[in-house]
Design an enzyme around this catalytic site. Structure first.
Site, PDB file in Angstrom:
ATOM      1  N   GLY A  47       0.789  -1.176   0.161  1.00  0.00           N
ATOM      2  CA  GLY A  47      -0.047   0.129  -0.117  1.00  0.00           C
ATOM      3  C   GLY A  47       0.949   1.198  -0.133  1.00  0.00           C
ATOM      4  N   TYR A  58      -3.304 -19.665   4.884  1.00  0.00           N
ATOM      5  CA  TYR A  58      -3.316 -18.499   4.117  1.00  0.00           C
ATOM      6  C   TYR A  58      -3.625 -18.813   2.674  1.00  0.00           C
ATOM      7  CZ  TYR A  58      -0.636 -14.582   2.061  1.00  0.00           C
ATOM      8  OH  TYR A  58      -0.255 -13.400   1.071  1.00  0.00           O
ATOM      9  N   HIS A 111       8.766 -11.664   6.465  1.00  0.00           N
ATOM     10  CA  HIS A 111       9.007 -12.502   5.138  1.00  0.00           C
ATOM     11  C   HIS A 111      10.794 -12.473   5.427  1.00  0.00           C
ATOM     12  CE1 HIS A 111       5.177 -11.763   3.661  1.00  0.00           C
ATOM     13  NE2 HIS A 111       5.293 -13.027   3.278  1.00  0.00           N
TER      14      HIS A 111
HETATM   15  P1  NAP Z   1       1.643  -5.684   5.140  1.00  0.00           P
HETATM   16  O1  NAP Z   1       2.647  -4.913   5.010  1.00  0.00           O
HETATM   17  O2  NAP Z   1       1.566  -6.570   6.496  1.00  0.00           O
HETATM   18  O3  NAP Z   1       0.406  -4.736   5.440  1.00  0.00           O
HETATM   19  C1  NAP Z   1      -0.873  -5.153   5.636  1.00  0.00           C
HETATM   20  C2  NAP Z   1      -1.714  -4.128   5.591  1.00  0.00           C
HETATM   21  O4  NAP Z   1      -3.260  -4.572   5.932  1.00  0.00           O
HETATM   22  C3  NAP Z   1      -1.624  -2.827   6.628  1.00  0.00           C
HETATM   23  O5  NAP Z   1      -1.860  -1.492   5.863  1.00  0.00           O
HETATM   24  C4  NAP Z   1      -2.654  -3.399   7.604  1.00  0.00           C
HETATM   25  O6  NAP Z   1      -3.079  -2.091   8.349  1.00  0.00           O
HETATM   26  C5  NAP Z   1      -3.993  -3.825   6.985  1.00  0.00           C
HETATM   27  N1  NAP Z   1      -4.799  -4.792   7.785  1.00  0.00           N
HETATM   28  C6  NAP Z   1      -4.266  -5.877   8.252  1.00  0.00           C
HETATM   29  N2  NAP Z   1      -5.373  -6.319   9.199  1.00  0.00           N
HETATM   30  C7  NAP Z   1      -6.349  -5.439   8.965  1.00  0.00           C
HETATM   31  C8  NAP Z   1      -7.701  -5.382   9.530  1.00  0.00           C
HETATM   32  N3  NAP Z   1      -8.314  -6.447  10.266  1.00  0.00           N
HETATM   33  N4  NAP Z   1      -8.403  -4.205   9.008  1.00  0.00           N
HETATM   34  C9  NAP Z   1      -7.979  -3.355   8.429  1.00  0.00           C
HETATM   35  N5  NAP Z   1      -6.658  -3.421   7.738  1.00  0.00           N
HETATM   36  C10 NAP Z   1      -5.863  -4.470   8.125  1.00  0.00           C
HETATM   37  O7  NAP Z   1       1.237  -6.684   4.002  1.00  0.00           O
HETATM   38  P2  NAP Z   1       1.846  -6.279   2.608  1.00  0.00           P
HETATM   39  O8  NAP Z   1       3.166  -7.081   2.565  1.00  0.00           O
HETATM   40  O9  NAP Z   1       1.680  -5.206   2.062  1.00  0.00           O
HETATM   41  O10 NAP Z   1       0.612  -7.112   1.761  1.00  0.00           O
HETATM   42  C11 NAP Z   1      -0.248  -6.733   1.043  1.00  0.00           C
HETATM   43  C12 NAP Z   1      -0.967  -7.727  -0.015  1.00  0.00           C
HETATM   44  O11 NAP Z   1       0.096  -8.193  -0.611  1.00  0.00           O
HETATM   45  C13 NAP Z   1      -1.815  -8.746   1.003  1.00  0.00           C
HETATM   46  O12 NAP Z   1      -2.989  -9.110   0.368  1.00  0.00           O
HETATM   47  C14 NAP Z   1      -0.778  -9.769   0.839  1.00  0.00           C
HETATM   48  O13 NAP Z   1      -1.273 -11.253   0.962  1.00  0.00           O
HETATM   49  C15 NAP Z   1       0.148  -9.789  -0.456  1.00  0.00           C
HETATM   50  N6  NAP Z   1       1.168 -10.332  -0.856  1.00  0.00           N
HETATM   51  C16 NAP Z   1       2.241 -10.136   0.009  1.00  0.00           C
HETATM   52  C17 NAP Z   1       3.710 -10.484  -0.260  1.00  0.00           C
HETATM   53  C18 NAP Z   1       4.820 -10.051   0.341  1.00  0.00           C
HETATM   54  O14 NAP Z   1       5.842 -10.722   0.190  1.00  0.00           O
HETATM   55  N7  NAP Z   1       4.931  -9.311   1.216  1.00  0.00           N
HETATM   56  C19 NAP Z   1       3.582 -11.464  -1.533  1.00  0.00           C
HETATM   57  C20 NAP Z   1       2.439 -11.857  -2.022  1.00  0.00           C
HETATM   58  C21 NAP Z   1       1.293 -11.407  -1.888  1.00  0.00           C
HETATM   59  P3  NAP Z   1      -2.217  -1.550   9.652  1.00  0.00           P
HETATM   60  O15 NAP Z   1      -0.986  -0.906   9.045  1.00  0.00           O
HETATM   61  O16 NAP Z   1      -3.000  -0.597  10.178  1.00  0.00           O
HETATM   62  O17 NAP Z   1      -2.048  -2.807  10.576  1.00  0.00           O
HETATM   63  P1  GDP Z   2       7.813 -17.949   1.765  1.00  0.00           P
HETATM   64  O1  GDP Z   2       8.506 -17.547   0.411  1.00  0.00           O
HETATM   65  O2  GDP Z   2       6.321 -17.650   1.542  1.00  0.00           O
HETATM   66  O3  GDP Z   2       8.426 -19.313   2.115  1.00  0.00           O
HETATM   67  O4  GDP Z   2       8.045 -16.801   2.808  1.00  0.00           O
HETATM   68  P2  GDP Z   2       9.457 -16.233   3.408  1.00  0.00           P
HETATM   69  O5  GDP Z   2       9.563 -14.989   2.938  1.00  0.00           O
HETATM   70  O6  GDP Z   2       9.140 -16.386   4.838  1.00  0.00           O
HETATM   71  O7  GDP Z   2      10.813 -17.191   3.111  1.00  0.00           O
HETATM   72  C1  GDP Z   2      11.011 -18.210   3.830  1.00  0.00           C
HETATM   73  C2  GDP Z   2      12.296 -19.022   3.143  1.00  0.00           C
HETATM   74  O8  GDP Z   2      13.327 -18.273   3.541  1.00  0.00           O
HETATM   75  C3  GDP Z   2      12.871 -20.467   3.649  1.00  0.00           C
HETATM   76  O9  GDP Z   2      13.590 -21.055   2.757  1.00  0.00           O
HETATM   77  C4  GDP Z   2      13.299 -19.952   4.881  1.00  0.00           C
HETATM   78  O10 GDP Z   2      14.359 -21.111   5.627  1.00  0.00           O
HETATM   79  C5  GDP Z   2      14.228 -18.717   4.542  1.00  0.00           C
HETATM   80  N1  GDP Z   2      14.765 -17.960   5.547  1.00  0.00           N
HETATM   81  C6  GDP Z   2      16.202 -17.609   6.129  1.00  0.00           C
HETATM   82  N2  GDP Z   2      15.866 -16.817   6.964  1.00  0.00           N
HETATM   83  C7  GDP Z   2      14.940 -16.569   7.204  1.00  0.00           C
HETATM   84  C8  GDP Z   2      14.157 -15.550   8.143  1.00  0.00           C
HETATM   85  O11 GDP Z   2      14.841 -14.732   8.856  1.00  0.00           O
HETATM   86  N3  GDP Z   2      12.759 -15.174   7.921  1.00  0.00           N
HETATM   87  C9  GDP Z   2      12.112 -15.961   7.168  1.00  0.00           C
HETATM   88  N4  GDP Z   2      10.705 -15.729   7.055  1.00  0.00           N
HETATM   89  N5  GDP Z   2      12.515 -16.875   6.401  1.00  0.00           N
HETATM   90  C10 GDP Z   2      14.000 -16.991   6.451  1.00  0.00           C
END
Ligand code: NAP
Ligand code: GDP
Length: 323
Positions: free
Chosen positions: A17, A145, A188
């Site tokens: 976001g 998830y 992550h």
């Molecule tokens: P994030 O940094 O953890 O942010 C989560 C957001 O959701 C925050 O703005 C949080 O608000 C809001 N939120 C969570 N629970 C809520 C609730 N009950 N009511 C209202 N707002 C709520 O997550 P992100 O990594 O940006 O992820 C965004 C999207 O991308 C998600 O749908 C996720 O599944 C997807 N995605 C992420 C990754 C990744 O590697 N990060 C990979 C693939 C897909 P607050 O800040 O106020 O808590």
């Molecule tokens: P995924 O890609 O959904 O599996 O999620 P992650 O971003 O958590 O990545 C997981 C991979 O990174 C696994 O192979 C873990 O063993 C490795 N890894 C190594 N160090 C870390 C750490 O500090 N945090 C997390 N989340 N994963 C780690």
């Protein structure tokens, strides 16, 4: 989007976001920058708890959005996913249920929701593409998830077939960038290792990477993903999801990630792997051919440049960031 558009971004305070906000505020070009007829609203959980129907209804009544980018979710890395499977399933199902239903009730023209490549089947052929989302059970480590997210695609088709709604979704690979979640346990891999390397450098202790370092992942910089989200909202017409990812050749190992962080932080100390910790899914190589067909000239930020920018942002914002 010819007439006046009100674009509501849920999860506007999160990693993705904040990146969408950054692109909208900083890109000057017509393609990804803010357009005159658009009003962008970025929500955080302070604006309402999206698990609660009444809060979501009140938000829609207040802003009357014409478009929704639905990012809000319970999100976490491998180790948080392994621990809280029911919470991931339930909380995400509740948020998605409320957002999609109110979007239908308020005649929202288009909703783009967010899936993830970790929802794909575990036992599969590679590369994985958009047609394979429901082909088999996900990896056991994150089934809560994964099933919660898969249901968004099921909902999108059902809303479209019964009510003609234009609800679609995107499938990003692992995301990283400014405003990430840097918790040591629940985050992550890239933000988690950034924080661990920072502490190892500061305290003169070993930098320990969890698992074997061998699993493979594709990473997308949050600001690249944000541009592609904006493109999807404006241009993508299908209900079926689209993978937003770098190509297969850009897949890297967890060790490559750790090496990149060590380099960006100029860490000179001891560096080890803790193979008693889980590796998770070995790989989930995704094919970005559909994306490249639609937007062939899109340029991804090189991985080392994106890591450098992210590490610099982390170092500059250490006192206030999520950790
Ligand atoms: P994030 O940094 O953890 O942010 C989560 C957001 O959701 C925050 O703005 C949080 O608000 C809001 N939120 C969570 N629970 C809520 C609730 N009950 N009511 C209202 N707002 C709520 O997550 P992100 O990594 O940006 O992820 C965004 C999207 O991308 C998600 O749908 C996720 O599944 C997807 N995605 C992420 C990754 C990744 O590697 N990060 C990979 C693939 C897909 P607050 O800040 O106020 O808590
Ligand atoms: P995924 O890609 O959904 O599996 O999620 P992650 O971003 O958590 O990545 C997981 C991979 O990174 C696994 O192979 C873990 O063993 C490795 N890894 C190594 N160090 C870390 C750490 O500090 N945090 C997390 N989340 N994963 C780690």
């Amino acid at each position: 989007m010819a007439s006046e558009s009100v674009i509501l971004v849920t999860g506007g305070s999160g990693l993705v976001g904040e990146a969408v906000k950054w692109v909208i505020e900083n890109e000057t070009g017509e393609r990804f920058g803010k357009r005159e007829n658009e009003k962008w609203i970025f929500l955080s959980s302070k604006d309402g708890d999206l698990r609660k129907e009444a809060d979501v209804k009140a938000i829609f009544e207040k802003y009357k959005p014409t478009h929704v980018v639905h990012l809000a979710a319970m999100v976490g890395g491998l180790f948080k996913n392994m621990k809280y499977k029911l919470d991931f399933l339930r909380e995400n199902m509740m948020m998605n249920e409320n957002i999609l239903w109110q979007s239908k009730e308020f005649n929202v023209k288009k909703v783009v929701s967010c899936l993830s490549t970790c929802i794909f089947p575990d036992k599969t052929t590679y590369p994985i593409d958009e047609t394979m989302v429901h082909d088999g059970p996900p990896h056991d480590s994150n089934f809560g998830y994964a099933y919660g997210k898969r249901m968004i695609d099921v909902y999108n088709h059902a809303y479209n077939e019964q009510f003609g709604c234009h609800f679609t979704s995107v499938i990003p690979t692992n995301v990283f960038g400014p405003h990430d979640n840097y918790e040591l346990e629940g985050s992550h891999v890239l933000p988690g290792l950034t924080h661990k390397c920072y502490l190892a450098k500061k305290n003169n202790t070993p930098f320990v990477v969890w698992g074997s370092g061998k699993p493979l992942r594709q990473f997308i910089y949050s600001r690249d993903l944000a541009k592609l989200f904006i493109w999807t909202l404006r241009e993508y017409e299908e209900i079926d999801p689209i993978i937003l990812s770098v190509g297969e050749k850009d897949e890297v190992s967890i060790k490559d990630v750790a090496d990149g962080i060590v380099k960006a932080m100029d860490f000179q100390g001891e560096y080890a792997f803790d193979s008693t910790k889980a590796d998770g899914q070995y790989k989930k190589t995704a094919n970005n051919a559909k994306l490249m067909k639609y937007i062939p000239d899109f340029e991804f930020t090189p991985f080392d440049v994106a890591i450098k920018e992210s590490v610099e942002w982390f170092e500059q914002n250490y006192d206030t960031l999520r950790k």
